[in-house]
Design an enzyme around this catalytic site. Sequence first.
Site, PDB file in Angstrom:
ATOM      1  N   ASP A   8      -3.014  10.624   4.588  1.00  0.00           N
ATOM      2  CA  ASP A   8      -2.522   9.331   4.117  1.00  0.00           C
ATOM      3  C   ASP A   8      -2.057   9.424   2.665  1.00  0.00           C
ATOM      4  O   ASP A   8      -2.490  10.311   1.916  1.00  0.00           O
ATOM      5  CB  ASP A   8      -3.640   8.275   4.190  1.00  0.00           C
ATOM      6  CG  ASP A   8      -4.114   8.046   5.622  1.00  0.00           C
ATOM      7  OD1 ASP A   8      -3.334   8.297   6.550  1.00  0.00           O
ATOM      8  OD2 ASP A   8      -5.275   7.607   5.782  1.00  0.00           O
TER       9      ASP A   8
HETATM   10  N1  URA Z   1      -8.475  10.409   8.253  1.00  0.00           N
HETATM   11  C1  URA Z   1      -7.987   9.358   7.555  1.00  0.00           C
HETATM   12  O1  URA Z   1      -8.418   8.242   7.757  1.00  0.00           O
HETATM   13  N2  URA Z   1      -7.022   9.598   6.665  1.00  0.00           N
HETATM   14  C2  URA Z   1      -6.522  10.810   6.385  1.00  0.00           C
HETATM   15  O2  URA Z   1      -5.642  10.943   5.532  1.00  0.00           O
HETATM   16  C3  URA Z   1      -7.042  11.893   7.109  1.00  0.00           C
HETATM   17  C4  URA Z   1      -8.022  11.672   8.040  1.00  0.00           C
END
Ligand code: URA
Length: 238
Positions: A107
Amino acid sequence: MNNSIRLQKYIAQCGIASRRKAEEFISAGRVAIDGVITREMGIRVIPGEHTITFDGKKVEAEEELVYYLLNKPKGYVTTLADPQGRPIVTTLIKTSKARLFPVGRLDLDTEGALILTNDGDFAQKLQHPSHEINKTYEALVKGCPPRDKITMLERGIFLEGKMTAPASVLVKAKIGGNCLMQITIHEGRKRQVKKMFAFIGNPVLQLKRTAYGKLTLGRIALGDYRQLNPSELNKIFL
Ligand code: URA
């Protein structure tokens, strides 16, 4: 001329044939530059500018396969283009001219281990669910989950219509009223870690991926990276 290369050498670099054999192909009229057959030996071409075909099929130089482990900072997207103009992770790898792409996603506000490569087969293997590659995260969560909620995450929860696979979860530290958790999962659902902790009532405040399999970030500073040698790649599958 800069960037130019002899046609027979270019054909050899593309893995079509040895240089001598390539010369034979050129003499035989099987090679064209921008659609025009050439029998001229030693003619120079500029890869990327000229289109070279062999028996009518485009030939392209094979790029050396490279692998990088990046410590992704927040604020970078893991796509190759962003309509909103946000910074793109591949721009952090300053020392490579390869056409790199990130393997999987993190993310915008997640930090940590991200592999970038130009090896499509490897990327596919790494992401294929059958390999069940462990990914370890450190998550600072709001509050501190009680033992029974941790066990729920470890055993699997019903998330968006499907059970999550078994995970390993532990408390690493208590920080004020919050907890730093370590979680290892092998699935790669979108925002999975955040959704898992939200499910038990402890939303994620900060998230960082620390390892792929046994390949850890180590001392790579935020925003920095290092090249992985092919033998290190095996650590991912351990
Ligand atoms: N899980 C999440 O919630 N976000 C990420 O970026 C990676 C794994």
